[in-house]
Every structure is written in structure tokens, then in C-alpha cells.
Design a protein around this motif. Structure first.
Motif, PDB file in Angstrom:
ATOM      1  N   THR A 168       0.814  -1.227   0.000  1.00 37.14           N
ATOM      2  CA  THR A 168       0.000   0.000   0.000  1.00 37.14           C
ATOM      3  C   THR A 168       0.840   1.267   0.000  1.00 37.14           C
ATOM      4  O   THR A 168       0.293   2.363  -0.051  1.00 37.14           O
ATOM      5  CB  THR A 168      -0.916   0.009   1.231  1.00 37.14           C
ATOM      6  N   ASP A 169       2.161   1.144   0.073  1.00 39.72           N
ATOM      7  CA  ASP A 169       3.042   2.315   0.114  1.00 39.72           C
ATOM      8  C   ASP A 169       3.128   2.931  -1.276  1.00 39.72           C
ATOM      9  O   ASP A 169       3.683   2.344  -2.198  1.00 39.72           O
ATOM     10  CB  ASP A 169       4.430   1.897   0.594  1.00 39.72           C
ATOM     11  N   SER A 170       2.575   4.121  -1.433  1.00 40.18           N
ATOM     12  CA  SER A 170       2.599   4.807  -2.734  1.00 40.18           C
ATOM     13  C   SER A 170       3.538   6.009  -2.718  1.00 40.18           C
ATOM     14  O   SER A 170       3.430   6.885  -3.564  1.00 40.18           O
ATOM     15  CB  SER A 170       1.189   5.250  -3.120  1.00 40.18           C
ATOM     16  N   SER A 171       4.458   6.041  -1.755  1.00 38.31           N
ATOM     17  CA  SER A 171       5.400   7.161  -1.661  1.00 38.31           C
ATOM     18  C   SER A 171       6.429   7.083  -2.786  1.00 38.31           C
ATOM     19  O   SER A 171       6.643   6.013  -3.370  1.00 38.31           O
ATOM     20  CB  SER A 171       6.107   7.140  -0.308  1.00 38.31           C
ATOM     21  N   PRO A 172       7.100   8.200  -3.097  1.00 32.71           N
ATOM     22  CA  PRO A 172       8.122   8.169  -4.154  1.00 32.71           C
ATOM     23  C   PRO A 172       9.250   7.191  -3.819  1.00 32.71           C
ATOM     24  O   PRO A 172       9.570   6.952  -2.650  1.00 32.71           O
ATOM     25  CB  PRO A 172       8.635   9.612  -4.185  1.00 32.71           C
ATOM     26  N   THR A 240      -2.768   1.480 -17.943  1.00 30.77           N
ATOM     27  CA  THR A 240      -3.428   0.226 -17.594  1.00 30.77           C
ATOM     28  C   THR A 240      -3.809   0.230 -16.110  1.00 30.77           C
ATOM     29  O   THR A 240      -2.957   0.480 -15.257  1.00 30.77           O
ATOM     30  CB  THR A 240      -2.501  -0.976 -17.865  1.00 30.77           C
ATOM     31  N   PRO A 241      -5.082  -0.029 -15.767  1.00 34.45           N
ATOM     32  CA  PRO A 241      -5.469  -0.079 -14.348  1.00 34.45           C
ATOM     33  C   PRO A 241      -4.694  -1.173 -13.615  1.00 34.45           C
ATOM     34  O   PRO A 241      -4.440  -2.251 -14.167  1.00 34.45           O
ATOM     35  CB  PRO A 241      -6.965  -0.390 -14.405  1.00 34.45           C
ATOM     36  N   LEU A 242      -4.337  -0.895 -12.371  1.00 32.35           N
ATOM     37  CA  LEU A 242      -3.597  -1.863 -11.580  1.00 32.35           C
ATOM     38  C   LEU A 242      -4.535  -2.792 -10.825  1.00 32.35           C
ATOM     39  O   LEU A 242      -5.622  -2.381 -10.412  1.00 32.35           O
ATOM     40  CB  LEU A 242      -2.701  -1.149 -10.556  1.00 32.35           C
ATOM     41  N   PRO A 243      -4.114  -4.036 -10.601  1.00 36.31           N
ATOM     42  CA  PRO A 243      -4.867  -4.910  -9.694  1.00 36.31           C
ATOM     43  C   PRO A 243      -4.885  -4.302  -8.287  1.00 36.31           C
ATOM     44  O   PRO A 243      -4.003  -3.503  -7.940  1.00 36.31           O
ATOM     45  CB  PRO A 243      -4.067  -6.217  -9.732  1.00 36.31           C
ATOM     46  N   PRO A 244      -5.829  -4.670  -7.454  1.00 36.49           N
ATOM     47  CA  PRO A 244      -5.969  -4.045  -6.132  1.00 36.49           C
ATOM     48  C   PRO A 244      -4.795  -4.277  -5.194  1.00 36.49           C
ATOM     49  O   PRO A 244      -4.633  -3.521  -4.227  1.00 36.49           O
ATOM     50  CB  PRO A 244      -7.259  -4.672  -5.580  1.00 36.49           C
ATOM     51  N   ASP A 245      -3.958  -5.300  -5.459  1.00 36.76           N
ATOM     52  CA  ASP A 245      -2.833  -5.568  -4.556  1.00 36.76           C
ATOM     53  C   ASP A 245      -1.558  -4.830  -4.953  1.00 36.76           C
ATOM     54  O   ASP A 245      -0.524  -4.998  -4.305  1.00 36.76           O
ATOM     55  CB  ASP A 245      -2.551  -7.070  -4.492  1.00 36.76           C
ATOM     56  N   LEU A 246      -1.634  -3.984  -6.002  1.00 37.78           N
ATOM     57  CA  LEU A 246      -0.462  -3.252  -6.467  1.00 37.78           C
ATOM     58  C   LEU A 246      -0.724  -1.748  -6.439  1.00 37.78           C
ATOM     59  O   LEU A 246      -1.875  -1.311  -6.508  1.00 37.78           O
ATOM     60  CB  LEU A 246      -0.088  -3.683  -7.890  1.00 37.78           C
ATOM     61  N   VAL A 247       0.357  -0.956  -6.351  1.00 37.27           N
ATOM     62  CA  VAL A 247       0.228   0.505  -6.305  1.00 37.27           C
ATOM     63  C   VAL A 247       1.235   1.159  -7.238  1.00 37.27           C
ATOM     64  O   VAL A 247       2.291   0.592  -7.537  1.00 37.27           O
ATOM     65  CB  VAL A 247       0.442   1.055  -4.868  1.00 37.27           C
ATOM     66  N   HIS A 248       0.895   2.376  -7.686  1.00 38.14           N
ATOM     67  CA  HIS A 248       1.827   3.231  -8.412  1.00 38.14           C
ATOM     68  C   HIS A 248       2.746   3.925  -7.405  1.00 38.14           C
ATOM     69  O   HIS A 248       2.295   4.347  -6.344  1.00 38.14           O
ATOM     70  CB  HIS A 248       1.082   4.333  -9.183  1.00 38.14           C
TER      71      HIS A 248
END
Length: 307
Positions: A168-172, A240-248
Motif C-alpha cells: 500500500t506504500d505509494s510514496s516516491p 493500464t489499471p492496476l490490480p488491487p494488490d499493487l500501487v503506483h
């Protein structure tokens, strides 16, 4: 049955080798084999006899070959005749996976634009412009590519690439702390591989070598799940949309940018093609490439001077 499948059939019949035919057609070998099998299913007859060493035409394939050639000649003549009747020959433009959303608006009143539906990699699109198969193409190129093939390339688009990570960490995340995939299939991924390997050399990112075409798509997500570090996305997966277990995760130190060029032949003299090229690239600007902390390959034609 599609005309492109018939063109594939002729290429394999002339080469009697799927690898050489695929290289000639600028497509991956497995894709060519699948298209030939689909054509054989549609026609209801085998066209080639294959074993581990040889490819030969079947009796049906040999009988159909001259008829297919005649049909393709007729299709080409039909297209030329339609262009004559329209009063102006369209400007043919190819692309990889991105076009400006307002492309038609940009060329309205300037040129009749025909968007080619044959989607092939950047290096193949540039080659098609160089050999006259296309008038324009939107692709990634290096300065050396432009020089070697006698092309002009003007900036049209820029994608800031990001990393994909589990959790869930979407930090740089810093560029040196991510991985980048490089595929063994150079027919399909030559441009990306060149870009990715230079990125890794410049930043210290880790190269992960793969052989299953998983630079994008569901298989890419599987590689992300298997990696211990975030993985750089490719331009083909940009939206492309990401699966729920992955983050940008934004990539920093440096920011990673992929450029899109509009290319045409250096010796192009047709007014409609040149007018279309200028209309498409008008008012594009530098798209933020001059900002501090942006990474581009050393041979990117749009890299600011002095970087």
C-alpha cells in the motif's frame, strides 16, 4: 480472413522459414505462426507442412499462392483508385500505442489522415517510414536512428514513467532502488530494452532479464509480485489499471521520462505530408523536459543541450 494474414502467407511462402518471414514482416515469430494457423482454420485447408527443420507449401498452399498474390494486387489497386476518387492521397501515419487525443482536430483542413492499424514496435514503425510504407509515425527514436535512416523527428509527447509495487506504500521511490525488465525478444522489445538498459547503467537500477513478453500486461504484474523491489512500468502500460494488490509509486532521483517523436523522411517533399507534420507538432512545447531532475537517454533527440 484478413488481408494482413494473406500478406503473412505470401511472406512465409517466399521465405519457407517462419523466422526469416517474421523478421521481414517486423513481427514476432509466435505471432506470425498464430496468424498463419488462424488463416488455415478460416480457409479449412493446411497451407504449410512443418517439421523441426523445414517448412514447405502443401498442395493447397501452392495452388492458392498465385490467387492470393492476385487478390493482394487487386486490393492495393482498389486502395489507389479510391485515393484518386477522393481527390487527394491521404497521409499515412503509424503508431505504437499512443496518439494525441486531438489528432484529427490538429490536421483538420490540412490533410486527410489515414491512421494505420498495424501496431508494431517503435523501431519497426521508424523503419516503415524510412522505406516508404508510411508517411509519418509516432514512436520512440534515438538520434542515431534518425541519422541512419534519413529521418526527421520532432517532439510530440512525453510520458513520466512510474514504478509498480506490492503493498500500500505509494510514496516516491528512488530510481536506484527499483528494478527494470529487459526481454529476450528483441524483435518486439528492441526500443524498450535499449532504453531500460541505459536507464539501469545511469541510475543503478537492477535489470531483471525475462523471456516471456511480460514487459506489460497481466504477466508484468506477476513479475512485480515476484520482485523484492518496485518495478519500472513501460509506456505500453502507462494507462493500464492496476490490480488491487499493487500501487503506483513516483520515481525520483531522477524522474524517468519516455519521449514520443513524430518522424518523417528527411527528403520528404510532398506538401500535404509536411503540412500534416507541422500541424500535428504545432505548439507542443518542451513538455517539461527542461525541468531539473529529468532523466532521458543520452541519445534522445529531445534531450536539452548541455545535459
Amino acid at each position: 480472413m484478413e488481408l494482413r494474414q494473406l500478406r503473412y502467407f505470401v511472406a512465409v511462402a517466399e521465405e519457407l522459414h517462419f523466422g526469416r518471414a517474421a523478421a521481414r514482416l517486423l513481427i514476432a515469430g509466435p505471432s506470425l505462426s498464430q496468424q498463419i494457423k488462424a488463416l488455415e482454420r478460416d480457409l479449412g485447408v493446411p497451407l504449410f507442412a512443418r517439421d523441426r527443420r523445414t517448412v514447405t507449401l502443401t498442395a493447397a498452399g501452392a495452388a492458392l499462392l498465385p490467387e492470393v498474390r492476385a487478390l493482394l494486387d487487386r486490393a492495393d489497386e482498389l486502395r489507389r483508385r479510391a485515393q484518386q476518387l477522393s481527390g487527394s492521397e491521404p497521409v499515412r501515419i503509424g503508431y505504437v500505442n499512443w496518439l494525441p487525443p486531438d489528432l484529427t482536430k490538429r490536421t483538420s483542413g490540412v490533410a486527410q489522415l489515414y491512421v494505420d492499424t498495424w501496431v508494431v514496435p517503435s523501431h519497426a514503425q521508424a523503419a516503415r517510414v524510412a522505406d516508404g510504407s508510411l508517411d509519418l509515425a509516432v514512436c520512440w527514436v534515438r538520434t542515431a536512428d534518425l541519422t541512419q535512416q534519413g529521418l526527421v523527428g520532432w517532439l510530440l509527447g512525453a510520458d513520466r514513467l512510474y514504478a509498480v509495487s506490492t503493498g500500500t506504500d505509494s510514496s516516491p521511490v528512488r530510481a536506484r532502488d527499483i528494478a527494470v525488465l529487459v526481454d529476450d525478444d528483441v524483435t518486439s522489445w528492441a526500443s524498450w530494452n535499449s532504453y531500460a538498459e541505459e536507464f539501469a547503467r545511469d541510475t543503478g537500477a537492477r535489470v531483471v532479464r525475462i523471456h516471456n513478453g511480460a514487459i506489460t500486461g497481466p504477466a508484468f504484474f506477476d513479475h512485480v509480485r515476484a520482485c523484492t523491489t518496485p518495478v519500472l512500468n513501460s509506456p505500453k502500460g502507462q494507462n493500464t489499471p492496476l490490480p488491487p494488490d499493487l500501487v503506483h509509486r513516483p520515481v525520483i532521483d531522477p524522474q524517468v521520462v519516455w519521449t514520443w517523436s513524430l518522424v518523417w523522411r528527411e527528403d520528404e517533399v510532398r506538401a500535404t505530408v509536411l503540412a500534416a507534420a507541422h500541424a500535428i507538432t504545432r505548439d507542443v512545447g518542451d513538455l517539461g523536459l527542461r525541468e531539473k531532475g529529468v532523466w532521458l537517454p543520452g541519445d534522445d533527440p529531445h534531450r536539452p543541450l548541455g545535459d
